[in-house]
Design an enzyme around this catalytic site. Structure first.
Site, PDB file in Angstrom:
ATOM      1  CE  LYS A  99     -27.741  33.893 -24.380  1.00 46.71           C
ATOM      2  NZ  LYS A  99     -28.097  32.480 -24.679  1.00 46.71           N
ATOM      3  CD  GLU A 121     -22.754  28.508 -28.326  1.00 47.42           C
ATOM      4  OE1 GLU A 121     -23.758  28.823 -27.641  1.00 47.42           O
ATOM      5  OE2 GLU A 121     -21.794  27.866 -27.862  1.00 47.42           O
ATOM      6  CB  SER A 388     -34.072  37.368 -22.083  1.00 51.59           C
ATOM      7  OG  SER A 388     -34.337  37.772 -23.420  1.00 51.59           O
TER       8      SER A 388
END
Length: 407
Positions: A99, A121, A388
């Site tokens: 991210k 969000e 990830s």
């Protein structure tokens, strides 16, 4: 000799209106159109600006910790007895997941647009943590919207966000998960658009977000492509990544999109099983509709009402999919499979036991499919799996699933 069949026939998407075939677009209220048009103009300019690209690359290297390693999972490979499995180690990045690639990029765009406040969000909390991190780094105000159920599941990440200086708005409406958090974030943006930048965490939402997030995350695949060529002298037979909204998968897939011999495989969350209806597999069991500003595949009933999604993984618990993934599925360029909650937890245990690497529950879905697929292939085949994120945040959830009480 490098094996690579690259095709120039793939269309350049999205088009000027943000469409990937029939998917994508910009379905929002008139109030948001000026902000989206401003962002579209800015991103069209900045994505070609050499100084911006250099600054972004510098932050990725000096702050986030890129490049990440491409790790040959030797013991897992030997245990399975089939194809070689390589892990693209996004879990090693600052904040613990992919991210940060996107939030650094959008934070830089926000600074160019002179916005003083970031909103976002979050489901699993990793995007919220990464946004709060960038806000602290760039001295911006920050507010994170998170469903009450996800707050319960991811209390550690909620604390991290607050420690970083962000305020966390707990969303009690609907299923109290990622969909509802995104609804509230969009409502806030309508009222505060003049000084606020909305940092969307995945390749969904109104144009230009799906393409912009994809471009920021494509560093994953760009690195992996070079690394596997060095390691194996050729490209992989398949790239595998988990799919919620789909940003880590699109980041891995996009640089391989013209390499037609490389299979692209996204792994959706099957939850308790597709047949139960308690899942988050919109491509496998959804229909086309409009949600959060874009047209894509959604979990919805016969009247078009959005169904609640379920996954043990808060980051995959979303009833839609990024529009480019919808186009990749329908065009046949990528295939999409599923993994259940049980399969994901078993994959997490297997990777932990063989490699000493605890993946995030999101990533464990991709590992689960690699574990299924590798034994069916010859030993000369090569798989690249996007790891990830790391699993620290999920230990309470995993323990609960396994019936272990933590004290």
């Amino acid at each position: 000799m490098t094996r690579s069949t690259r095709s120039s026939a793939a269309p350049k998407l999205p088009d000027a209106n943000g469409h990937f075939g029939e998917f994508g677009g910009r379905y929002v209220s008139e109030t948001l159109m000026p902000a989206l048009l401003e962002l579209d103009r800015a991103w069209t300019r900045l994505r070609r600006d050499a100084a911006f690209k250099r600054e972004f690359a510098t932050w990725l290297a000096d702050y986030a910790g890129r490049p990440t390693r491409l790790y040959f999972a030797r013991r897992l490979t030997e245990h399975l007895g089939g194809a070689k499995i390589y892990l693209k180690r996004e879990d090693l990045l600052h904040t613990g997941a992919h991210k940060i690639n996107n939030t650094l990029g959008q934070g830089l765009v926000a600074r160019r647009l002179k916005k003083a406040r970031l909103i976002a969000e979050t489901g699993a909390g990793q995007h919220g943590v990464a946004t709060a991190t960038v806000a602290a780094l760039f001295n911006l105000k920050c507010e994170i919207f998170m469903g009450a159920e996800d707050v319960r599941r991811q209390s550690l990440n909620v604390f991290r966000m607050k420690l970083l200086g962000a305020s966390v708005r707990v969303v009690e409406s609907g299923s109290k998960t990622l969909k509802d958090a995104m609804n509230e974030a969009l409502r806030d943006w309508v009222a505060t658009v003049r000084d606020t930048f909305y940092v969307i965490g995945t390749v969904a939402g109104p144009h230009p977000y799906p393409a912009m997030v994809r471009d920021f995350q494509s560093v994953i695949g760009e690195e992996a492509r070079k690394q596997i060529l060095r390691a194996e002298g050729r490209l992989p037979d398949a790239c595998i990544a988990c799919i919620g909204g789909g940003s880590n998968a699109m980041g891995l897939f996009h640089p391989f999109r013209n390499d037609r011999r490389v299979e692209l495989i996204g792994v959706e969350a099957a939850g308790h099983g597709i047949e139960t209806g308690q899942h988050a597999a919109s491509l496998s069991a959804g229909q086309v509709g409009v949600l959060h500003g874009n047209k894509t595949y959604l979990l919805q009933d016969e009247t078009g009402q959005i169904r609640n999604a379920h996954s043990i993984s808060a980051g995959l618990d979303y009833p839609g999919i990024g529009p480019e993934h919808a186009w990749l599925r329908d065009s046949g360029r990528a295939s999409y499979v599923t993994a259940t909650d049980d399969e994901a937890v078993k994959a997490l245990e297997a990777l932990t036991a063989t490699e000493g690497i605890i993946p995030a529950l999101e990533s464990a879905h991709a590992v689960a499919h690699a574990i299924r697929l590798a034994p069916q292939l010859g030993r000369k085949k090569v798989l690249v799996v996007c790891l990830s994120g790391r699993g620290d945040k999920d230990m309470n959830t995993v323990a609960e699933h396994l019936g272990v009480r933590l004290t």
